[in-house]
Design a protein around this motif. Sequence first.
Motif, PDB file in Angstrom:
ATOM      1  N   ASP A   5       0.850  -1.173   0.000  1.00  0.00           N
ATOM      2  CA  ASP A   5       0.000   0.000   0.000  1.00  0.00           C
ATOM      3  C   ASP A   5       0.896   1.236   0.000  1.00  0.00           C
ATOM      4  O   ASP A   5       2.113   1.122   0.132  1.00  0.00           O
ATOM      5  CB  ASP A   5      -0.895  -0.018   1.248  1.00  0.00           C
ATOM      6  N   ALA A   6       0.302   2.398  -0.112  1.00  0.00           N
ATOM      7  CA  ALA A   6       1.085   3.632  -0.142  1.00  0.00           C
ATOM      8  C   ALA A   6       0.482   4.677   0.779  1.00  0.00           C
ATOM      9  O   ALA A   6      -0.741   4.833   0.844  1.00  0.00           O
ATOM     10  CB  ALA A   6       1.163   4.176  -1.558  1.00  0.00           C
ATOM     11  N   ILE A   7       1.352   5.371   1.488  1.00  0.00           N
ATOM     12  CA  ILE A   7       0.995   6.560   2.263  1.00  0.00           C
ATOM     13  C   ILE A   7       1.844   7.683   1.695  1.00  0.00           C
ATOM     14  O   ILE A   7       3.071   7.577   1.639  1.00  0.00           O
ATOM     15  CB  ILE A   7       1.295   6.379   3.763  1.00  0.00           C
ATOM     16  N   THR A   8       1.193   8.755   1.253  1.00  0.00           N
ATOM     17  CA  THR A   8       1.906   9.880   0.651  1.00  0.00           C
ATOM     18  C   THR A   8       1.690  11.130   1.487  1.00  0.00           C
ATOM     19  O   THR A   8       0.560  11.424   1.888  1.00  0.00           O
ATOM     20  CB  THR A   8       1.420  10.131  -0.786  1.00  0.00           C
ATOM     21  N   VAL A   9       2.770  11.849   1.743  1.00  0.00           N
ATOM     22  CA  VAL A   9       2.715  13.160   2.379  1.00  0.00           C
ATOM     23  C   VAL A   9       3.384  14.124   1.407  1.00  0.00           C
ATOM     24  O   VAL A   9       4.547  13.932   1.044  1.00  0.00           O
ATOM     25  CB  VAL A   9       3.438  13.179   3.744  1.00  0.00           C
ATOM     26  N   THR A  36       6.458   9.194  -0.534  1.00  0.00           N
ATOM     27  CA  THR A  36       5.480   8.118  -0.629  1.00  0.00           C
ATOM     28  C   THR A  36       6.106   6.892  -0.001  1.00  0.00           C
ATOM     29  O   THR A  36       7.152   6.419  -0.449  1.00  0.00           O
ATOM     30  CB  THR A  36       5.071   7.831  -2.087  1.00  0.00           C
ATOM     31  N   HIS A  38       5.852   2.933   0.998  1.00  0.00           N
ATOM     32  CA  HIS A  38       5.220   1.693   0.549  1.00  0.00           C
ATOM     33  C   HIS A  38       5.330   0.672   1.675  1.00  0.00           C
ATOM     34  O   HIS A  38       6.434   0.359   2.124  1.00  0.00           O
ATOM     35  CB  HIS A  38       5.886   1.187  -0.732  1.00  0.00           C
ATOM     36  N   THR A  41      -0.534  -2.045   4.975  1.00  0.00           N
ATOM     37  CA  THR A  41      -1.344  -1.392   6.008  1.00  0.00           C
ATOM     38  C   THR A  41      -2.509  -2.254   6.497  1.00  0.00           C
ATOM     39  O   THR A  41      -3.340  -1.783   7.272  1.00  0.00           O
ATOM     40  CB  THR A  41      -1.907  -0.051   5.491  1.00  0.00           C
ATOM     41  N   THR A  53       1.198   1.088  11.736  1.00  0.00           N
ATOM     42  CA  THR A  53       1.432   1.828  10.499  1.00  0.00           C
ATOM     43  C   THR A  53       2.488   2.884  10.798  1.00  0.00           C
ATOM     44  O   THR A  53       3.278   2.724  11.730  1.00  0.00           O
ATOM     45  CB  THR A  53       0.107   2.430   9.955  1.00  0.00           C
ATOM     46  N   ASP A  55       3.093   6.920  11.759  1.00  0.00           N
ATOM     47  CA  ASP A  55       2.504   8.178  12.207  1.00  0.00           C
ATOM     48  C   ASP A  55       3.061   9.275  11.295  1.00  0.00           C
ATOM     49  O   ASP A  55       4.196   9.717  11.447  1.00  0.00           O
ATOM     50  CB  ASP A  55       2.884   8.425  13.664  1.00  0.00           C
ATOM     51  N   TYR A  56       2.269   9.698  10.313  1.00  0.00           N
ATOM     52  CA  TYR A  56       2.797  10.627   9.315  1.00  0.00           C
ATOM     53  C   TYR A  56       3.013  12.025   9.866  1.00  0.00           C
ATOM     54  O   TYR A  56       3.800  12.790   9.306  1.00  0.00           O
ATOM     55  CB  TYR A  56       1.956  10.644   8.034  1.00  0.00           C
ATOM     56  N   CYS A  86      12.816   7.727   6.446  1.00  0.00           N
ATOM     57  CA  CYS A  86      11.588   6.976   6.136  1.00  0.00           C
ATOM     58  C   CYS A  86      11.789   5.483   6.339  1.00  0.00           C
ATOM     59  O   CYS A  86      10.914   4.793   6.881  1.00  0.00           O
ATOM     60  CB  CYS A  86      11.151   7.264   4.703  1.00  0.00           C
TER      61      CYS A  86
END
Length: 125
Positions: A5-9, A36, A38, A41, A53, A55-56, A86
């Motif tokens: 999955d991806a989390i992007t800030v 981003t 990967h 999640t 996960t 914490d962005y 990261c």
Amino acid sequence: MTALDAITVRGIRARGRHGVLPAERELGQEFTVDVTLHLDTRQAAATDDLTRTVDYGELATRLAEVVSGEPVKLIETLAERLAQVCLSYERVEEVEVSVHKPAAPIPVPFDDVVVTIRRRRSCES
């Protein structure tokens, strides 16, 4: 291997003193960072648990500290340092980092300078 999955800030802004020219080191300028992450999640979603996960908010703060911290000549070096932050999160398998330097000392009109790198967790970790 499971698809990640991806989390992007996007748009993390901080003032830094990165660059080759003495004026860049002395005066500094604003840099913008996009990352981003990967990772898988599914456990976080299933348990609704932040510890499963990234914490962005914490991540963005750490990345801004790197940008405003020790100066480097190249934004390639800065991008590498940000990627390592990261990857210090154990759940992150791969990261893409873009460092924007919109006020780079270029003698012709331009919109932005961006260096983008992609790094993967080493299998030897």
